[in-house]
Design a protein around this motif. Structure first.
Motif, PDB file in Angstrom:
ATOM      1  N   ARG A 295      -8.283   2.562  -6.451  1.00 29.62           N
ATOM      2  CA  ARG A 295      -7.598   3.621  -6.870  1.00 29.62           C
ATOM      3  C   ARG A 295      -6.326   3.619  -7.645  1.00 29.62           C
ATOM      4  O   ARG A 295      -5.745   2.383  -7.476  1.00 29.62           O
ATOM      5  CB  ARG A 295      -6.944   4.251  -5.329  1.00 29.62           C
ATOM      6  CG  ARG A 295      -8.213   4.569  -4.380  1.00 29.62           C
ATOM      7  CD  ARG A 295      -7.704   4.817  -3.036  1.00 29.62           C
ATOM      8  NE  ARG A 295      -6.889   6.126  -3.048  1.00 29.62           N
ATOM      9  CZ  ARG A 295      -6.356   6.895  -2.035  1.00 29.62           C
ATOM     10  NH1 ARG A 295      -6.438   6.321  -0.828  1.00 29.62           N
ATOM     11  NH2 ARG A 295      -5.611   7.829  -2.148  1.00 29.62           N
ATOM     12  N   PRO A 296      -6.045   4.302  -8.379  1.00 27.33           N
ATOM     13  CA  PRO A 296      -4.756   4.125  -9.373  1.00 27.33           C
ATOM     14  C   PRO A 296      -3.555   4.326  -8.297  1.00 27.33           C
ATOM     15  O   PRO A 296      -3.606   5.196  -7.559  1.00 27.33           O
ATOM     16  CB  PRO A 296      -4.776   5.211 -10.398  1.00 27.33           C
ATOM     17  CG  PRO A 296      -5.556   6.425  -9.710  1.00 27.33           C
ATOM     18  CD  PRO A 296      -6.761   5.680  -8.929  1.00 27.33           C
ATOM     19  N   GLY A 297      -2.279   3.437  -8.609  1.00 23.59           N
ATOM     20  CA  GLY A 297      -1.438   3.825  -7.925  1.00 23.59           C
ATOM     21  C   GLY A 297       0.199   3.727  -8.797  1.00 23.59           C
ATOM     22  O   GLY A 297       0.122   2.660  -9.874  1.00 23.59           O
ATOM     23  N   SER A 298       0.990   4.184  -8.407  1.00 22.58           N
ATOM     24  CA  SER A 298       2.327   4.104  -9.145  1.00 22.58           C
ATOM     25  C   SER A 298       3.416   4.065  -8.141  1.00 22.58           C
ATOM     26  O   SER A 298       3.314   4.570  -7.223  1.00 22.58           O
ATOM     27  CB  SER A 298       2.411   5.289 -10.115  1.00 22.58           C
ATOM     28  OG  SER A 298       3.420   5.419 -10.801  1.00 22.58           O
ATOM     29  N   VAL A 299       4.599   3.027  -8.761  1.00 18.42           N
ATOM     30  CA  VAL A 299       5.701   3.060  -7.932  1.00 18.42           C
ATOM     31  C   VAL A 299       6.776   2.919  -8.725  1.00 18.42           C
ATOM     32  O   VAL A 299       6.887   2.260  -9.931  1.00 18.42           O
ATOM     33  CB  VAL A 299       5.552   1.820  -6.910  1.00 18.42           C
ATOM     34  CG1 VAL A 299       5.233   0.563  -7.712  1.00 18.42           C
ATOM     35  CG2 VAL A 299       6.781   1.689  -6.148  1.00 18.42           C
ATOM     36  N   THR A 300       7.913   3.530  -8.594  1.00 16.97           N
ATOM     37  CA  THR A 300       9.167   3.405  -9.359  1.00 16.97           C
ATOM     38  C   THR A 300      10.149   2.547  -8.442  1.00 16.97           C
ATOM     39  O   THR A 300      10.391   3.057  -7.037  1.00 16.97           O
ATOM     40  CB  THR A 300       9.675   4.790  -9.592  1.00 16.97           C
ATOM     41  OG1 THR A 300       8.519   5.412 -10.281  1.00 16.97           O
ATOM     42  CG2 THR A 300      10.933   4.748 -10.223  1.00 16.97           C
ATOM     43  N   VAL A 301      10.821   1.570  -9.071  1.00 22.32           N
ATOM     44  CA  VAL A 301      11.719   0.871  -8.400  1.00 22.32           C
ATOM     45  C   VAL A 301      13.202   0.527  -9.280  1.00 22.32           C
ATOM     46  O   VAL A 301      12.900   0.940 -10.400  1.00 22.32           O
ATOM     47  CB  VAL A 301      11.210  -0.771  -8.385  1.00 22.32           C
ATOM     48  CG1 VAL A 301       9.848  -0.818  -7.352  1.00 22.32           C
ATOM     49  CG2 VAL A 301      11.189  -1.397  -9.742  1.00 22.32           C
ATOM     50  N   THR A 302      14.000   0.460  -8.503  1.00 22.00           N
ATOM     51  CA  THR A 302      15.446   0.278  -9.234  1.00 22.00           C
ATOM     52  C   THR A 302      16.094  -0.887  -8.797  1.00 22.00           C
ATOM     53  O   THR A 302      16.176  -1.345  -7.585  1.00 22.00           O
ATOM     54  CB  THR A 302      16.263   1.467  -8.755  1.00 22.00           C
ATOM     55  OG1 THR A 302      15.650   2.862  -9.075  1.00 22.00           O
ATOM     56  CG2 THR A 302      17.765   1.368  -9.549  1.00 22.00           C
TER      57      THR A 302
END
Length: 403
Positions: A295-302
């Motif tokens: 499954r494609p996955g996406s995460v945004t981090v700072t």
């Protein structure tokens, strides 16, 4: 003088001897020697005076009876200074009398070679509490090294060095002793000397590892007898890189009963090379599975650099727990080795600044071993070396998976 006079004088002498002879005692040897010395200068005068004294009494008596002789004229004699008694006083040019005090014995020579130190049995100062029991201190035969994990015993590191540590005019010996445990070693710099019988004895510990000072890497002995030790706050071993420790030179001096630090820093404090990076992350959002089941996955981090040091490169580790890299900012990664795995290194980040990154993955629905998907931010310098952080607890995030 008539014959009658001669008879009278002879008779008077005989009477004198009969009256006074028994009372006369011969002078002792000392008195004789003193008399002889006096008489060397006035022998003739003294002889005449003695004869006159001996004759005076009988002659005077005879003259009083017969009134046939006039008195003999008195001889004028210059008085002679009396001789001093006792030993003569030496003149100013006399040789001085040697001192009878016993000379101070020279201090034993404390120069002990590496071979001699290895051959001796010595008592060592105490090891830190975390050292194993095999790191003994009594009647120790030092090992030539290197120490091994299976046999942790006191080891003599390198060559001894020498200097007059206690100011007694003779040199002493300084050596670095270590005892290995696991992949690290307890270490101490120890001073040795010889006693009056030539036996090797321990003068004392110059410096040893303890809490806050985890390593000793080098030492030197100065001309004034002080010992300089190169110390570090941590000991590189295991996964700790060689460039992490803070290092200082500290100086130690013998004070009469022990060694005390007399120069150099007394503590390490906060490492000025480190900074505080903070990582926050949103959810890991998964899409529908593809033909392979992933499954494609996406995460945004700072990432925020809270200082006090600018970071030349912001790195991310443990991304392998999420899935296979599949785009986003991961395409710009410079893969750089860290402690056991590679990190994705991106742009630098100045103090007080924040930057947001988006990462895309192909995620296996079965998940990683243990089931936890996580991410870690890492500080990299311009040479590509990675560093620890002032607050490690905000360098990690465990991702929440949705979708």
């Amino acid at each position: 003088m008539t014959e009658l006079d001669d008879i009278l004088v002879s008779g008077e002498f005989a009477a004198f001897r009969d009256a006074y002879g028994p009372e006369v005692r011969p002078a002792g040897p000392a008195e004789v020697r003193r008399t002889v010395r006096r008489r060397r200068r006035r022998a003739a005068v003294t002889t005449a005076a003695v004869v006159a004294l001996a004759v005076a009494l009988p002659v005077a008596a005879n003259a009083a009876l017969h009134e046939r002789r006039s008195p003999a004229p008195t001889e004028s004699v210059e008085p002679t200074p009396s001789e001093p008694t006792g030993s003569p006083t030496p003149s100013a040019t006399s040789s001085p009398t040697p001192s009878t005090a016993s000379p101070t014995p020279a201090a034993p020579n404390g120069r002990i070679s590496r071979a001699q130190l290895l051959a001796a049995r010595v008592d060592l100062p105490d090891w830190p509490s975390y050292a194993p029991e095999s790191c003994t201190v009594n009647d120790v035969r030092l090992d030539p090294g290197p120490g091994i994990i299976a046999d942790p015993v006191p080891v003599l590191f390198g060559e001894p060095r020498y200097g007059d540590l206690d100011g007694d005019g003779a040199v002493e010996t300084v050596a670095l002793i270590a005892c290995r445990f696991g992949e690290a070693s307890a270490k101490q710099v120890v001073a040795f000397d010889r006693d009056e019988r030539g036996r090797v004895v321990t003068l004392g510990q110059v410096v040893g590892v303890r809490e806050g000072m985890g390593d000793i890497t080098d030492f030197s002995v100065a001309a004034d007898g002080t010992v300089r030790a190169h110390v570090a706050d941590i000991q590189p071993c295991c996964s700790t890189p060689q460039w992490w420790p803070q290092r200082q030179w500290r100086t130690y001096t013998w004070t009469g009963s022990r060694f005390s630090q007399t120069a150099g820093p007394t503590k390490f404090g906060t490492d000025p090379r480190l900074t505080d990076l903070r990582l926050t992350a949103g959810d890991l959002v998964l899409g529908p599975a593809d033909a392979s089941g992933k499954r494609p996955g996406s995460v945004t981090v700072t990432v925020t650099n809270k200082g006090p040091v600018d970071v030349p490169g912001v790195g991310f580790g443990e991304q392998f727990t999420i899935g296979e890299p599949a785009g986003g900012d991961l395409t710009r990664c410079r893969m750089t080795p860290t402690d056991g795995s590679d990190a994705c290194v991106l742009d630098g980040l100045q103090v007080g600044r924040s930057r947001t990154y988006t990462f895309r993955f192909l995620v296996d629905p079965a998940g990683p071993p243990g089931g936890q998907r996580s991410l870690r931010v890492i500080h990299f310098d311009a040479q590509g070396r990675y560093w620890t952080d002032l607050r490690l607890r905000d360098n990690f995030v465990n991702l929440h998976v949705v979708g």
